[in-house]
Design a protein around this motif. Structure first.
Motif, PDB file in Angstrom:
ATOM      1  N   ARG A 102    -126.707  25.327 -13.691  1.00  0.00           N
ATOM      2  CA  ARG A 102    -127.391  25.346 -12.385  1.00  0.00           C
ATOM      3  C   ARG A 102    -128.801  25.891 -12.556  1.00  0.00           C
ATOM      4  O   ARG A 102    -129.761  25.390 -11.975  1.00  0.00           O
ATOM      5  N   GLN A 103    -128.939  26.945 -13.405  1.00  0.00           N
ATOM      6  CA  GLN A 103    -130.222  27.640 -13.548  1.00  0.00           C
ATOM      7  C   GLN A 103    -131.224  26.866 -14.401  1.00  0.00           C
ATOM      8  O   GLN A 103    -132.391  26.752 -14.043  1.00  0.00           O
ATOM      9  N   TYR A 104    -130.793  26.323 -15.537  1.00  0.00           N
ATOM     10  CA  TYR A 104    -131.744  25.706 -16.480  1.00  0.00           C
ATOM     11  C   TYR A 104    -131.774  24.176 -16.410  1.00  0.00           C
ATOM     12  O   TYR A 104    -132.676  23.558 -16.944  1.00  0.00           O
ATOM     13  N   PHE A 105    -130.750  23.558 -15.847  1.00  0.00           N
ATOM     14  CA  PHE A 105    -130.675  22.094 -15.896  1.00  0.00           C
ATOM     15  C   PHE A 105    -130.508  21.478 -14.505  1.00  0.00           C
ATOM     16  O   PHE A 105    -129.980  20.374 -14.378  1.00  0.00           O
ATOM     17  N   ALA A 106    -130.942  22.226 -13.510  1.00  0.00           N
ATOM     18  CA  ALA A 106    -131.023  21.718 -12.134  1.00  0.00           C
ATOM     19  C   ALA A 106    -129.707  21.176 -11.584  1.00  0.00           C
ATOM     20  O   ALA A 106    -129.697  20.264 -10.763  1.00  0.00           O
ATOM     21  N   GLU A 107    -128.609  21.734 -12.049  1.00  0.00           N
ATOM     22  CA  GLU A 107    -127.311  21.339 -11.492  1.00  0.00           C
ATOM     23  C   GLU A 107    -127.241  21.779 -10.029  1.00  0.00           C
ATOM     24  O   GLU A 107    -127.670  22.889  -9.705  1.00  0.00           O
ATOM     25  N   THR A 108    -126.712  20.913  -9.182  1.00  0.00           N
ATOM     26  CA  THR A 108    -126.593  21.244  -7.759  1.00  0.00           C
ATOM     27  C   THR A 108    -125.135  21.058  -7.319  1.00  0.00           C
ATOM     28  O   THR A 108    -124.346  20.479  -8.068  1.00  0.00           O
ATOM     29  N   ASN A 109    -124.843  21.468  -6.113  1.00  0.00           N
ATOM     30  CA  ASN A 109    -123.488  21.240  -5.598  1.00  0.00           C
ATOM     31  C   ASN A 109    -123.141  19.760  -5.643  1.00  0.00           C
ATOM     32  O   ASN A 109    -122.009  19.374  -5.924  1.00  0.00           O
ATOM     33  N   ASP A 110    -124.154  18.925  -5.347  1.00  0.00           N
ATOM     34  CA  ASP A 110    -123.924  17.487  -5.306  1.00  0.00           C
ATOM     35  C   ASP A 110    -123.577  16.947  -6.705  1.00  0.00           C
ATOM     36  O   ASP A 110    -122.636  16.163  -6.874  1.00  0.00           O
ATOM     37  N   SER A 111    -124.327  17.385  -7.719  1.00  0.00           N
ATOM     38  CA  SER A 111    -124.027  16.880  -9.071  1.00  0.00           C
ATOM     39  C   SER A 111    -122.716  17.478  -9.594  1.00  0.00           C
ATOM     40  O   SER A 111    -121.974  16.823 -10.327  1.00  0.00           O
ATOM     41  N   VAL A 112    -122.425  18.698  -9.183  1.00  0.00           N
ATOM     42  CA  VAL A 112    -121.135  19.311  -9.555  1.00  0.00           C
ATOM     43  C   VAL A 112    -119.993  18.471  -8.967  1.00  0.00           C
ATOM     44  O   VAL A 112    -119.012  18.139  -9.648  1.00  0.00           O
ATOM     45  N   ASN A 113    -120.169  18.077  -7.717  1.00  0.00           N
ATOM     46  CA  ASN A 113    -119.166  17.272  -7.025  1.00  0.00           C
ATOM     47  C   ASN A 113    -118.917  15.947  -7.764  1.00  0.00           C
ATOM     48  O   ASN A 113    -117.773  15.544  -7.991  1.00  0.00           O
ATOM     49  N   LYS A 114    -119.999  15.295  -8.202  1.00  0.00           N
ATOM     50  CA  LYS A 114    -119.844  14.008  -8.916  1.00  0.00           C
ATOM     51  C   LYS A 114    -119.161  14.213 -10.263  1.00  0.00           C
ATOM     52  O   LYS A 114    -118.371  13.384 -10.709  1.00  0.00           O
ATOM     53  N   ARG A 115    -119.489  15.313 -10.917  1.00  0.00           N
ATOM     54  CA  ARG A 115    -118.885  15.584 -12.224  1.00  0.00           C
ATOM     55  C   ARG A 115    -117.381  15.862 -12.077  1.00  0.00           C
ATOM     56  O   ARG A 115    -116.580  15.438 -12.907  1.00  0.00           O
ATOM     57  N   ILE A 116    -117.017  16.587 -11.028  1.00  0.00           N
ATOM     58  CA  ILE A 116    -115.581  16.861 -10.814  1.00  0.00           C
ATOM     59  C   ILE A 116    -114.841  15.531 -10.613  1.00  0.00           C
ATOM     60  O   ILE A 116    -113.760  15.303 -11.167  1.00  0.00           O
TER      61      ILE A 116
END
Ligand code: PEP
Length: 258
Positions: A102-116
């Protein structure tokens, strides 16, 4: 710790260990943890070592996890690794939304959701990381941030899908800093997450889901953390890089269960 939920200790090796070092480490872990039956054990090496580590883990009680994935199955996504690729090398788990992502690679809730979503599609168990930073804690925003991470990560998922995931509560201020949350601080947030899931889904799901704590877990503090009723294991960074400390963490987690 609740005796209904099987404890799970996972080692996040981050960007550490050459393939030779990874093979050495996991060979020792396999030897020294082969009598552990009561705790799920997972190691998450860097992508480059997954295949070699998997070979060593054959016929062992240690499972393989990855540290990230990309949500598309294949295509022009230079530098990315898909869930199907992880599956093919034998991964069973994948860490998603780690605070460093989240801190260094701009991960967001939205991208977390897609990855899950991608992980579940390929039958990988996601270990979904949530947690506040120091500024947020000092401004009494811990529960708001954890709620936002959970609601964003799990948006649109059914109960059947959420049942398959593991949550890791990782206060960012405790990661790699040597500052562990007190067992009471950790327990309070774990309980909050369970209550949130109760409201979002149902009581049974909230009771059964496994929630790990992560943030400077060591052999010396795992026992007290695991004694908390809503802490079901640990996601371990630095202390998972040494065979001695990871073995002690797993054994101490086992001891409290027996
Ligand atoms: C982590 O990387 O998830 C972590 C908790 O790291 P550490 O144990 O080093 O604080």
């Amino acid at each position: 710790m609740n005796t209904m939920r099987r404890p799970i200790i996972a080692g996040n090796w981050k960007m550490n260990k050459s393939n030779f070092e990874a093979i050495d480490l996991v060979t020792l872990l396999k030897r020294d943890l082969n009598d552990v039956n009561d705790v799920d054990i997972v190691v998450c090496p860097p992508f480059t070592a997954l295949s070699d580590v998997k070979d060593v883990l054959t016929d062992s009680n240690i499972m393989l996890g990855a540290q990230n994935l990309y949500w598309e199955d294949a295509g022009a996504f230079t530098g990315e690794i898909s869930a199907s690729m992880l599956k093919e090398v034998g991964a069973q788990f994948v860490i998603i939304g780690h605070s460093e992502r989240r801190q260094y690679f701009a991960e967001t809730n939205d991208s977390v959701n897609k990855r899950i979503k991608a992980a579940l599609k390929w039958n990988l168990t996601p270990i979904v990381c949530v947690g506040e930073n120091l500024h947020e804690r000092e401004n009494n925003r811990t529960f708001d941030v954890v709620r936002d991470h959970c609601e964003g990560a799990f948006d649109g998922f059914s109960e059947e899908e959420i049942e398959k995931i593991i949550i890791a509560y990782e206060p960012v201020w405790a990661i790699g800093t040597g500052k562990t949350a007190t067992p009471q601080q950790a327990q309070e947030v774990h309980r909050f997450i369970r209550e949130l899931l109760m409201r979002m889904y149902n009581e049974e799901l909230a009771r059964d889901i496994r929630i790990q704590y992560g943030g400077s877990v060591k052999p010396e503090n795992i026992t007290e953390l695991m004694a908390q009723p809503d802490i079901d294991g640990a996601l371990v960074g630095g202390a998972s890089l040494s065979h001695e400390s990871f073995v002690k963490i797993v054994k101490n987690a086992c001891a409290i269960r027996t």
